[in-house]
Design an enzyme around this catalytic site. Structure first.
Site, PDB file in Angstrom:
ATOM      1  N   ALA A   4      54.916  39.204  37.337  1.00  0.00           N
ATOM      2  CA  ALA A   4      53.721  39.988  37.635  1.00  0.00           C
ATOM      3  C   ALA A   4      52.422  39.189  37.455  1.00  0.00           C
ATOM      4  CB  ALA A   4      53.701  41.227  36.761  1.00  0.00           C
TER       5      ALA A   4
ATOM      6  N   THR B 210      48.264  39.241  39.223  1.00  0.00           N
ATOM      7  CA  THR B 210      47.114  39.898  38.551  1.00  0.00           C
ATOM      8  C   THR B 210      45.796  39.462  39.195  1.00  0.00           C
ATOM      9  OG1 THR B 210      47.050  38.170  36.861  1.00  0.00           O
ATOM     10  CG2 THR B 210      48.237  40.185  36.288  1.00  0.00           C
TER      11      THR B 210
ATOM     12  N   ARG C 190      52.746  43.247  30.605  1.00  0.00           N
ATOM     13  CA  ARG C 190      52.624  42.905  29.188  1.00  0.00           C
ATOM     14  C   ARG C 190      51.339  42.211  28.763  1.00  0.00           C
ATOM     15  NH1 ARG C 190      57.791  42.676  30.615  1.00  0.00           N
ATOM     16  NH2 ARG C 190      59.284  43.883  29.393  1.00  0.00           N
TER      17      ARG C 190
ATOM     18  N   ILE D 187      57.467  43.301  43.155  1.00  0.00           N
ATOM     19  CA  ILE D 187      57.895  44.237  44.196  1.00  0.00           C
ATOM     20  C   ILE D 187      56.791  44.398  45.230  1.00  0.00           C
ATOM     21  CG2 ILE D 187      59.513  45.469  42.696  1.00  0.00           C
ATOM     22  CD1 ILE D 187      57.357  47.480  42.011  1.00  0.00           C
TER      23      ILE D 187
ATOM     24  N   HIS E 108      64.098  42.216  41.854  1.00  0.00           N
ATOM     25  CA  HIS E 108      63.846  43.575  41.356  1.00  0.00           C
ATOM     26  C   HIS E 108      63.514  44.548  42.481  1.00  0.00           C
ATOM     27  CE1 HIS E 108      62.964  42.118  36.968  1.00  0.00           C
ATOM     28  NE2 HIS E 108      64.244  42.166  37.252  1.00  0.00           N
TER      29      HIS E 108
ATOM     30  N   CYS F  62      68.578  65.982  54.261  1.00  0.00           N
ATOM     31  CA  CYS F  62      69.471  66.804  53.422  1.00  0.00           C
ATOM     32  C   CYS F  62      68.778  67.464  52.231  1.00  0.00           C
ATOM     33  CB  CYS F  62      70.653  65.956  52.935  1.00  0.00           C
ATOM     34  SG  CYS F  62      70.234  64.830  51.597  1.00  0.00           S
TER      35      CYS F  62
HETATM   36  P1  NAD Z   1      55.082  40.674  32.404  1.00  0.00           P
HETATM   37  O1  NAD Z   1      53.985  41.674  32.541  1.00  0.00           O
HETATM   38  O2  NAD Z   1      56.117  40.898  31.381  1.00  0.00           O
HETATM   39  O3  NAD Z   1      54.437  39.237  32.117  1.00  0.00           O
HETATM   40  C1  NAD Z   1      53.387  38.741  32.888  1.00  0.00           C
HETATM   41  C2  NAD Z   1      52.986  37.407  32.277  1.00  0.00           C
HETATM   42  O4  NAD Z   1      52.027  36.823  33.151  1.00  0.00           O
HETATM   43  C3  NAD Z   1      52.337  37.523  30.898  1.00  0.00           C
HETATM   44  O5  NAD Z   1      52.983  36.645  30.008  1.00  0.00           O
HETATM   45  C4  NAD Z   1      50.864  37.120  31.131  1.00  0.00           C
HETATM   46  O6  NAD Z   1      50.352  36.340  30.067  1.00  0.00           O
HETATM   47  C5  NAD Z   1      50.975  36.279  32.374  1.00  0.00           C
HETATM   48  N1  NAD Z   1      49.784  36.356  33.246  1.00  0.00           N
HETATM   49  C6  NAD Z   1      49.055  37.443  33.583  1.00  0.00           C
HETATM   50  N2  NAD Z   1      48.100  37.104  34.467  1.00  0.00           N
HETATM   51  C7  NAD Z   1      48.230  35.767  34.680  1.00  0.00           C
HETATM   52  C8  NAD Z   1      47.540  34.841  35.498  1.00  0.00           C
HETATM   53  N3  NAD Z   1      46.512  35.213  36.286  1.00  0.00           N
HETATM   54  N4  NAD Z   1      47.937  33.535  35.497  1.00  0.00           N
HETATM   55  C9  NAD Z   1      48.989  33.125  34.702  1.00  0.00           C
HETATM   56  N5  NAD Z   1      49.673  33.982  33.904  1.00  0.00           N
HETATM   57  C10 NAD Z   1      49.296  35.285  33.915  1.00  0.00           C
HETATM   58  O7  NAD Z   1      55.735  40.528  33.846  1.00  0.00           O
HETATM   59  P2  NAD Z   1      57.166  39.995  34.295  1.00  0.00           P
HETATM   60  O8  NAD Z   1      57.600  38.854  33.438  1.00  0.00           O
HETATM   61  O9  NAD Z   1      57.088  39.861  35.759  1.00  0.00           O
HETATM   62  O10 NAD Z   1      58.204  41.167  33.949  1.00  0.00           O
HETATM   63  C11 NAD Z   1      57.982  42.518  34.046  1.00  0.00           C
HETATM   64  C12 NAD Z   1      58.369  43.295  35.306  1.00  0.00           C
HETATM   65  O11 NAD Z   1      57.161  43.677  35.849  1.00  0.00           O
HETATM   66  C13 NAD Z   1      59.061  42.661  36.447  1.00  0.00           C
HETATM   67  O12 NAD Z   1      60.307  43.212  36.529  1.00  0.00           O
HETATM   68  C14 NAD Z   1      58.289  43.149  37.695  1.00  0.00           C
HETATM   69  O13 NAD Z   1      59.165  43.803  38.588  1.00  0.00           O
HETATM   70  C15 NAD Z   1      57.355  44.161  37.171  1.00  0.00           C
HETATM   71  N6  NAD Z   1      56.013  44.255  37.745  1.00  0.00           N
HETATM   72  C16 NAD Z   1      55.733  43.815  38.997  1.00  0.00           C
HETATM   73  C17 NAD Z   1      54.450  43.887  39.476  1.00  0.00           C
HETATM   74  C18 NAD Z   1      54.173  43.396  40.878  1.00  0.00           C
HETATM   75  O14 NAD Z   1      55.024  43.525  41.753  1.00  0.00           O
HETATM   76  N7  NAD Z   1      53.007  42.791  41.094  1.00  0.00           N
HETATM   77  C19 NAD Z   1      53.419  44.403  38.675  1.00  0.00           C
HETATM   78  C20 NAD Z   1      53.747  44.862  37.388  1.00  0.00           C
HETATM   79  C21 NAD Z   1      55.055  44.765  36.928  1.00  0.00           C
HETATM   80 ZN    ZN Z   2      69.460  62.744  52.354  1.00  0.00          ZN
END
Ligand code: NAD
Ligand code: ZN
Length: 251
Positions: free
Chosen positions: A29, A33, A41, A109, A125, A161
């Site tokens: 994720a 961001t 997280r 996603i 995912h 359905c």
């Molecule tokens: P996580 O939230 O657990 O970790 C994100 C990590 O990225 C953190 O350690 C943070 O310090 C770091 N981070 C945040 N912004 C950053 C940046 N600009 N540059 C560098 N590092 C940065 O996310 P994860 O490990 O992907 O696991 C959690 C689940 O979150 C996944 O299964 C995913 O499906 C889901 N998710 C997806 C989205 C999306 O599709 N964009 C959004 C939120 C959560």
């Molecule tokens: Zn159906």
């Protein structure tokens, strides 16, 4: 972010390409961001500050409280198509085009790698493009499901359905999709794994960081795999990947 770390990472990628091998990129994720999509997280802004994931994002939640799960998806992701890929997604696509990267394994996603031009994207995912009926299996666009919820329905139901529709994302308790096996093969086939923007807290995907032959990590905060990595860059994914692409002459 030290420029000698970028230079070392560039050297690793050159070394692999020189040996007719490619790197696999594993994103989380944090790569999105900078496109305005909150991660889970990050302290203060991550969605886990506001929700308990098992209460909203699990198979149990789908069965017991589907209206909560769908409120979360409608509130968080109904407008996902409005987000734009950022410099980090663009740099990863350029590294693939230039032959440094063979596959992008993403936990995200949001479809932003594909929209930035990445071709071999493995979505471990799931994704937000579609949803499907839990009874008859019919597939519908994800937005037709969120439109029902935003229009006042407690949950989206199947036009064929009448049963509950579920998103095509992997919930806690779901089996892993076929892309997970493909990703596992890519990582095991003797690889350099470049992790970008993942806390490496979610299993089983986080095991990849411990299975890869060589490892590099770009993440704002420390991860459990930092100590076994060849290169660790603590900083912005967009900045680090743009510098890397520039260093390799593909920007
Ligand atoms: P996580 O939230 O657990 O970790 C994100 C990590 O990225 C953190 O350690 C943070 O310090 C770091 N981070 C945040 N912004 C950053 C940046 N600009 N540059 C560098 N590092 C940065 O996310 P994860 O490990 O992907 O696991 C959690 C689940 O979150 C996944 O299964 C995913 O499906 C889901 N998710 C997806 C989205 C999306 O599709 N964009 C959004 C939120 C959560
Ligand atoms: Zn159906």
């Amino acid at each position: 972010m030290a420029s000698d770390d970028i230079a070392r990472l560039a050297e690793l990628l050159r070394e692999f390409k020189g040996a007719s091998r490619t790197a696999t990129v594993l994103t989380g994720a944090g790569v999105s961001t900078e496109s305005g999509i909150p991660d889970f997280r990050s302290p203060g802004t991550g969605l886990y500050c506001f929700i308990d994931p098992m209460e909203y994002l699990s198979v149990r939640a789908l069965e017991r409280t589907p209206e909560k799960l769908w409120k979360f998806f409608a509130d968080s992701y109904a407008a996902a198509a409005d987000y734009q890929p950022n410099a980090g997604h663009a740099a990863i696509a350029k590294l693939e085009e230039a032959g440094y990267v063979g596959a992008v394994v993403t936990q995200n996603i949001d479809n932003l790698h594909q929209r930035a031009g990445s071709r071999n994207v493995l979505e471990v995912h799931g994704h937000l493009r579609t949803a499907h009926c839990t009874a008859c299996g019919v597939t519908v666009p994800f937005t037709s499901a969120t439109d029902q919820v935003l229009g006042g329905a407690p949950v989206p139901t199947c036009a064929e359905c009448g049963s509950l529709i579920r998103p095509d994302v992997v919930l806690f308790g779901d089996d892993m999709p076929a892309d997970f096996l493909r990703a596992s093969e890519a990582v095991r086939s003797g690889s350099l794994l470049l992790v970008v923007g993942s806390s490496l807290e979610v299993s089983p995907v986080n095991y990849f960081a411990f299975e890869a032959e060589r490892l590099a990590i770009i993440n704002r905060s420390p991860t459990p795999a930092d100590r076994r990595a060849d290169v660790v860059i603590h900083g912005s994914a967009g900045d680090a990947l743009s510098s890397l692409a520039a260093e390799l002459g593909v920007a």
